[in-house]
Design a protein around this motif. Structure first.
Motif, PDB file in Angstrom:
ATOM      1  N   ARG A 191     -13.374  14.456  -9.237  1.00  0.00           N
ATOM      2  CA  ARG A 191     -13.180  13.338  -9.823  1.00  0.00           C
ATOM      3  C   ARG A 191     -12.119  13.330 -10.914  1.00  0.00           C
ATOM      4  O   ARG A 191     -12.229  14.066 -11.971  1.00  0.00           O
ATOM      5  CB  ARG A 191     -14.539  12.491 -10.510  1.00  0.00           C
ATOM      6  N   LEU A 192     -11.037  12.459 -10.845  1.00  0.00           N
ATOM      7  CA  LEU A 192      -9.941  12.699 -11.848  1.00  0.00           C
ATOM      8  C   LEU A 192      -9.766  11.183 -12.087  1.00  0.00           C
ATOM      9  O   LEU A 192      -9.733  10.026 -11.854  1.00  0.00           O
ATOM     10  CB  LEU A 192      -8.592  13.072 -11.109  1.00  0.00           C
ATOM     11  N   ASN A 193      -9.293  10.964 -13.531  1.00  0.00           N
ATOM     12  CA  ASN A 193      -9.169   9.695 -14.269  1.00  0.00           C
ATOM     13  C   ASN A 193      -7.750   9.414 -14.016  1.00  0.00           C
ATOM     14  O   ASN A 193      -6.712   9.686 -14.981  1.00  0.00           O
ATOM     15  CB  ASN A 193      -9.500   9.899 -15.686  1.00  0.00           C
ATOM     16  N   SER A 195      -4.993   6.186 -12.724  1.00  0.00           N
ATOM     17  CA  SER A 195      -5.055   4.699 -12.631  1.00  0.00           C
ATOM     18  C   SER A 195      -4.791   4.566 -11.083  1.00  0.00           C
ATOM     19  O   SER A 195      -4.124   5.217 -10.499  1.00  0.00           O
ATOM     20  CB  SER A 195      -3.904   4.302 -13.671  1.00  0.00           C
ATOM     21  N   SER A 233       1.510  13.218 -15.788  1.00  0.00           N
ATOM     22  CA  SER A 233      -0.052  13.108 -15.616  1.00  0.00           C
ATOM     23  C   SER A 233      -0.567  13.455 -14.643  1.00  0.00           C
ATOM     24  O   SER A 233      -1.439  14.502 -14.314  1.00  0.00           O
ATOM     25  CB  SER A 233      -0.462  11.668 -15.973  1.00  0.00           C
ATOM     26  N   ASN A 237      -3.034  17.006 -14.055  1.00  0.00           N
ATOM     27  CA  ASN A 237      -4.354  17.098 -12.773  1.00  0.00           C
ATOM     28  C   ASN A 237      -4.093  18.075 -11.841  1.00  0.00           C
ATOM     29  O   ASN A 237      -5.279  17.871 -11.120  1.00  0.00           O
ATOM     30  CB  ASN A 237      -4.384  15.613 -12.572  1.00  0.00           C
TER      31      ASN A 237
END
Length: 267
Positions: A191-193, A195, A233, A237
């Motif tokens: 699970r990655l944050n 957008s 970003s 990740n």
């Protein structure tokens, strides 16, 4: 019989014209000629019309797969397009008279795209064409096949099929379990944050193969600085990697992440 499609304001500019043929169990097909002004409106309009016919017949062909195949027609220049709704909406066949696909097997690989820069400008923000169509169809229990059209062009068939036939063709549940076992993340990708915009950037990297901030900015209509930050970003990740020129490419984790994202598109 051909039934021309009209908008509320009269006839739409026929820059793009396709024919949709709905085949009943018996009798002659109902053929409707539909026009659209540009590729963006064509995808939405043609998909909506085809899915209406699929639902009327009680068919199970997934809308996401139909949309991706229709969007892919931009590569054929929409030449000689006929979209057939068959078997009560359990099969949709899209044929064109475009240049054809040289490597049909690779065209169905997840993440492969032969999109030109011109085509990407017309269909910016899309996924990865036929690979996504196949992923969506298979998630819903169906198949996508690509064949040469007689006389030139391509025929893409989305087949929802019957459960029993799918089990025979796929080798049953055992083969699906074997496929899952080969995934790098059998319990699901981390699970990655990130957008929704960054998800679109990631899909753009997947489709283009390798990109820099300026290409992402142009395709997604965002600023170069925003594209640079989003790519950075995604790299932090582990979803993209940089090559020696500084351009970004999809990583194995990034490919799995997009595949998991596509799974959520199918209810």
């Amino acid at each position: 019989m051909i039934h021309p499609q009209r908008t509320s304001a009269g006839a739409e500019r026929a820059d793009i014209v396709v024919r949709v043929a709905v085949y009943p169990e018996d009798g002659e097909p109902e053929v409707t000629e539909i026009s659209a002004a540009n590729p963006r409106s064509a995808t939405a309009k043609f998909t909506g019309f085809v899915m209406e016919k699929v639902r009327q017949g009680g068919g199970k062909v997934p809308e996401g797969a139909v949309r991706e195949v229709i969007e892919n027609l931009v590569h054929a220049g929409y030449r000689g397009v006929v979209i057939s709704v068959l078997e009560g909406g359990d099969k949709v066949r899209v044929s064109d008279r475009g240049p054809g696909i040289a490597d049909k097997h690779r065209a169905l690989e997840f993440g492969f795209s032969g999109a030109t820069p011109e085509a990407l400008r017309e269909i910016r923000g899309v996924g990865a064409g036929l690979g996504i169509a196949r992923a969506v169809a298979e998630k819903a229990g169906g198949t996508v096949t690509v064949e040469d059209n007689l006389g030139g062009g391509t025929v893409v068939t989305i087949d929802a099929g019957r459960a029993e036939r799918r089990e025979e063709e796929s080798g049953g549940a055992a083969s699906r379990e074997e496929g899952r076992a080969k995934r790098r993340y059998p319990d699901g990708v981390p699970r990655l944050n990130i957008s929704e915009r960054q998800q679109r950037v990631l899909i753009t990297v997947l489709e283009c193969g390798e990109v820099g901030p300026s290409t992402v900015a142009e395709l997604l209509e965002i600023s170069v600085s925003t594209a640079y930050r989003d790519l950075l970003s995604l790299e932090e990740n582990g979803l993209v990697v940089s090559d020696e020129t500084g351009k970004r490419l999809i990583s194995p984790l990034g490919r799995d992440y997009v595949e998991a994202l596509i799974d959520t598109w199918v209810k």
